[in-house]
Scaffold this motif. Structure first.
Motif, PDB file in Angstrom:
ATOM      1  N   GLY A 179      56.749  91.941 133.058  1.00 16.77           N
ATOM      2  CA  GLY A 179      56.689  91.630 134.480  1.00 16.77           C
ATOM      3  C   GLY A 179      55.530  90.758 134.876  1.00 16.77           C
ATOM      4  O   GLY A 179      55.274  90.549 136.041  1.00 16.77           O
ATOM      5  N   GLY A 180      54.798  90.189 133.944  1.00 21.60           N
ATOM      6  CA  GLY A 180      53.755  89.223 134.278  1.00 21.60           C
ATOM      7  C   GLY A 180      52.548  89.839 134.932  1.00 21.60           C
ATOM      8  O   GLY A 180      51.448  89.822 134.400  1.00 21.60           O
ATOM      9  N   GLN A 181      52.715  90.396 136.136  1.00 17.63           N
ATOM     10  CA  GLN A 181      51.594  90.965 136.864  1.00 17.63           C
ATOM     11  C   GLN A 181      50.988  92.145 136.113  1.00 17.63           C
ATOM     12  O   GLN A 181      49.785  92.376 136.179  1.00 17.63           O
ATOM     13  CB  GLN A 181      52.042  91.396 138.267  1.00 17.63           C
ATOM     14  N   ASP A 182      51.853  92.938 135.392  1.00 16.56           N
ATOM     15  CA  ASP A 182      51.325  94.045 134.608  1.00 16.56           C
ATOM     16  C   ASP A 182      50.399  93.535 133.518  1.00 16.56           C
ATOM     17  O   ASP A 182      49.357  94.121 133.244  1.00 16.56           O
ATOM     18  CB  ASP A 182      52.472  94.852 133.989  1.00 16.56           C
ATOM     19  N   MET A 183      50.809  92.422 132.882  1.00 15.85           N
ATOM     20  CA  MET A 183      49.966  91.829 131.844  1.00 15.85           C
ATOM     21  C   MET A 183      48.641  91.387 132.435  1.00 15.85           C
ATOM     22  O   MET A 183      47.576  91.616 131.861  1.00 15.85           O
ATOM     23  CB  MET A 183      50.697  90.638 131.192  1.00 15.85           C
ATOM     24  N   TYR A 184      48.710  90.752 133.603  1.00 15.13           N
ATOM     25  CA  TYR A 184      47.490  90.284 134.242  1.00 15.13           C
ATOM     26  C   TYR A 184      46.607  91.449 134.652  1.00 15.13           C
ATOM     27  O   TYR A 184      45.385  91.386 134.549  1.00 15.13           O
ATOM     28  CB  TYR A 184      47.839  89.423 135.447  1.00 15.13           C
ATOM     29  N   SER A 185      47.238  92.547 135.111  1.00 13.55           N
ATOM     30  CA  SER A 185      46.465  93.718 135.507  1.00 13.55           C
ATOM     31  C   SER A 185      45.661  94.266 134.347  1.00 13.55           C
ATOM     32  O   SER A 185      44.505  94.669 134.511  1.00 13.55           O
ATOM     33  CB  SER A 185      47.399  94.809 136.065  1.00 13.55           C
ATOM     34  N   ASP A 186      46.267  94.293 133.158  1.00 13.18           N
ATOM     35  CA  ASP A 186      45.545  94.770 131.981  1.00 13.18           C
ATOM     36  C   ASP A 186      44.324  93.903 131.708  1.00 13.18           C
ATOM     37  O   ASP A 186      43.234  94.404 131.408  1.00 13.18           O
ATOM     38  CB  ASP A 186      46.462  94.772 130.749  1.00 13.18           C
ATOM     39  N   GLU A 187      44.506  92.585 131.804  1.00 15.87           N
ATOM     40  CA  GLU A 187      43.392  91.666 131.555  1.00 15.87           C
ATOM     41  C   GLU A 187      42.343  91.783 132.658  1.00 15.87           C
ATOM     42  O   GLU A 187      41.139  91.703 132.408  1.00 15.87           O
ATOM     43  CB  GLU A 187      43.901  90.218 131.461  1.00 15.87           C
ATOM     44  N   LEU A 188      42.806  91.990 133.896  1.00 16.72           N
ATOM     45  CA  LEU A 188      41.885  92.092 135.017  1.00 16.72           C
ATOM     46  C   LEU A 188      41.041  93.360 134.915  1.00 16.72           C
ATOM     47  O   LEU A 188      39.877  93.373 135.323  1.00 16.72           O
ATOM     48  CB  LEU A 188      42.665  92.078 136.330  1.00 16.72           C
ATOM     49  N   GLU A 189      41.616  94.423 134.365  1.00 13.69           N
ATOM     50  CA  GLU A 189      40.849  95.642 134.121  1.00 13.69           C
ATOM     51  C   GLU A 189      39.665  95.351 133.196  1.00 13.69           C
ATOM     52  O   GLU A 189      38.564  95.882 133.381  1.00 13.69           O
ATOM     53  CB  GLU A 189      41.737  96.719 133.497  1.00 13.69           C
ATOM     54  N   LYS A 190      39.893  94.491 132.207  1.00  6.97           N
ATOM     55  CA  LYS A 190      38.814  94.127 131.288  1.00  6.97           C
ATOM     56  C   LYS A 190      37.724  93.344 132.026  1.00  6.97           C
ATOM     57  O   LYS A 190      36.540  93.519 131.758  1.00  6.97           O
ATOM     58  CB  LYS A 190      39.368  93.300 130.127  1.00  6.97           C
ATOM     59  N   VAL A 191      38.139  92.480 132.958  1.00  6.60           N
ATOM     60  CA  VAL A 191      37.163  91.733 133.754  1.00  6.60           C
ATOM     61  C   VAL A 191      36.333  92.698 134.597  1.00  6.60           C
ATOM     62  O   VAL A 191      35.104  92.603 134.642  1.00  6.60           O
ATOM     63  CB  VAL A 191      37.858  90.698 134.658  1.00  6.60           C
ATOM     64  N   ALA A 192      37.009  93.640 135.256  1.00  8.51           N
ATOM     65  CA  ALA A 192      36.294  94.616 136.086  1.00  8.51           C
ATOM     66  C   ALA A 192      35.297  95.412 135.248  1.00  8.51           C
ATOM     67  O   ALA A 192      34.157  95.652 135.674  1.00  8.51           O
ATOM     68  CB  ALA A 192      37.290  95.555 136.763  1.00  8.51           C
ATOM     69  N   SER A 193      35.713  95.817 134.060  1.00  4.30           N
ATOM     70  CA  SER A 193      34.818  96.562 133.173  1.00  4.30           C
ATOM     71  C   SER A 193      33.628  95.701 132.762  1.00  4.30           C
ATOM     72  O   SER A 193      32.483  96.172 132.730  1.00  4.30           O
ATOM     73  CB  SER A 193      35.584  97.024 131.935  1.00  4.30           C
ATOM     74  N   PHE A 194      33.886  94.428 132.467  1.00  3.08           N
ATOM     75  CA  PHE A 194      32.806  93.516 132.093  1.00  3.08           C
ATOM     76  C   PHE A 194      31.803  93.370 133.231  1.00  3.08           C
ATOM     77  O   PHE A 194      30.589  93.426 133.008  1.00  3.08           O
ATOM     78  CB  PHE A 194      33.383  92.146 131.719  1.00  3.08           C
ATOM     79  N   LEU A 195      32.300  93.189 134.454  1.00  2.00           N
ATOM     80  CA  LEU A 195      31.409  92.983 135.596  1.00  2.00           C
ATOM     81  C   LEU A 195      30.520  94.201 135.834  1.00  2.00           C
ATOM     82  O   LEU A 195      29.332  94.065 136.130  1.00  2.00           O
ATOM     83  CB  LEU A 195      32.227  92.663 136.846  1.00  2.00           C
ATOM     84  N   VAL A 196      31.091  95.393 135.699  1.00  2.00           N
ATOM     85  CA  VAL A 196      30.335  96.627 135.968  1.00  2.00           C
ATOM     86  C   VAL A 196      29.360  96.946 134.839  1.00  2.00           C
ATOM     87  O   VAL A 196      28.196  97.288 135.082  1.00  2.00           O
ATOM     88  CB  VAL A 196      31.309  97.802 136.189  1.00  2.00           C
TER      89      VAL A 196
END
Length: 401
Positions: A25-42
């Motif tokens: 579904g595309g957005q699910d894939m992006y959500s997984d990657e975005l979780e990694k970004v959020a973890s990196f930022l924190v």
């Protein structure tokens, strides 16, 4: 070269990073990657510790904010979220007075004072939303509220600014949203404190350089950085990361420079900006809207001097996006900032503005050369010195289709 030629053609970005919308579904894939970004930022950018209080200041309703909240809680810290849409900010500015802006500023600064960390996230829905706001009120807003808040945040040891990839930003870049999201996520590969070692040769080169010379179509500019400190933007305060910057000695800038990347500020777009300098001060300006640009420069004496010189190093960004948050990090580029200088690598210039103007020297954007003490350091965006060759490999990998 017309600045329109710089807008990137639609292209795929590294196969394993392309966020195509299929199967899951595309957005699910992006959500997984975005979780990694959020973890990196924190955990990597801010290094949050248990008990710390974090203000998340967002201008839009986007999926990264709730992810950040979860990651902040996971770190044992305490999130406080403030969301004010651009449309609301616009009305606040449109009806504002000096007194109302000062009241608003005091309230925001009071809240920020009690925080240990600050995250400012821009999420544009319309890059030209401020176009019909009276210019005098917009400038007063930046002077009395926006800039004091950023200055107060920057005085804290933990602060972060980021520009979230939205449809509006993708349209400005003439990219698909998938492409821009992939670029944003992939920028994590070129951020982090480990990059201090990777880019150390560039830092050392800057520190032993006296004279910088920039040559490109419409550009022949020189200045001195002798004795100046440099600073690597590794994503700890600004995301995406990927620039190293210093500041010219105030009176040393001479010649002319033409910036081939459009500059967006105060709800306006300025193209083909050409500046001529004499002994550190701008003496002539031409661009697509010269009168409006001169009005920005006329805010104070420091606005006509250079407060920063930076080199873009992020190979995940090889085409202009339309905002300095990305463009100044673009591999193969350099930028000069008119106005205020940053204390950690500054020249003492003081101004109420800081305008990052970008020149891409990649071959597809017209090419160019960068000299340090008459030694060719980079040609057409490619580093020429042996100790910097590993950065060229990253650029080739980052721009692969």
């Amino acid at each position: 070269m017309p600045s329109g030629d710089l807008m990137p053609e639609l292209r795929s970005i590294r196969g394993e990073m392309c966020l195509v919308r299929e199967e899951r579904g595309g957005q699910d894939m992006y959500s997984d990657e975005l979780e990694k970004v959020a973890s990196f930022l924190v955990h990597d950018s801010l290094l949050l510790q248990p008990g710390e209080r974090v203000l998340v200041d967002s201008s839009g309703d986007e999926p990264l904010t709730p992810m950040l909240v979860r990651k902040i809680y996971d770190a044992g810290a305490f999130p406080i979220v403030k969301t004010m849409t651009t449309a609301t900010i616009k009305e606040m500015i449109r009806g504002s007075s000096r007194e109302s802006l000062l009241l608003w500023s005091r309230q925001e600064l009071s809240r920020l004072k009690s925080m240990d960390a600050y995250i400012n996230m821009t999420a544009d829905r319309n890059m030209y939303e401020m176009e019909d706001v009276p210019p005098d009120r917009l400038v007063l807003y930046y002077k009395l509220l926006y800039q004091p808040i950023l200055a107060a945040a920057a005085a804290k040891p933990k602060w972060l600014l980021l520009h979230y990839p939205t449809d509006a930003l993708a349209q400005l870049a003439q990219m698909s949203l998938d492409q821009l999201q992939a670029m944003f996520v992939r920028s994590c590969d070129y951020a982090g404190r480990h990059l201090q070692t990777r880019y150390l040769p560039v830092s050392r080169l800057l520190e032993r350089t006296s004279r910088v010379r920039i040559v490109s179509p419409g550009t022949e500019l020189t200045f001195s950085i002798e004795g100046q400190a440099s600073r690597l933007c590794d994503g700890s305060h600004n995301f995406p990361g990927g620039e190293i910057f210093t500041a010219p000695l105030l009176d040393s800038v001479n010649g002319a420079i033409t910036f081939n990347v459009p500059f967006h500020a105060y709800g306006r777009c300025f193209r083909d900006i050409r500046l001529e300098f004499c002994e550190g001060r701008v003496v002539d300006v031409t661009c697509s809207d010269t009168r409006a640009f001169l009005a920005l420069m006329g805010k104070d004496d420091g606005a006509s001097r250079v407060g920063e010189f930076g080199i873009g190093l992020n190979p995940a960004i090889t085409s202009p996006i339309g905002t300095p948050a990305y463009d100044e990090k673009m591999a193969g580029s350099i930028h000069l900032a008119l106005g205020n200088s940053y204390s950690e690598a500054g020249n003492g210039n003081v101004s109420t503005v800081h305008m990052d103007l970008v020149l891409s020297q990649l071959t597809q954007h017209g090419g160019g050369a960068l000299y340090f003490d008459e030694t060719l350091v980079r040609h057409n965006g490619i580093f020429t010195l042996p100790e910097l060759q590993h950065l060229n490999e990253e650029l080739e990998e980052g721009d692969a289709s």
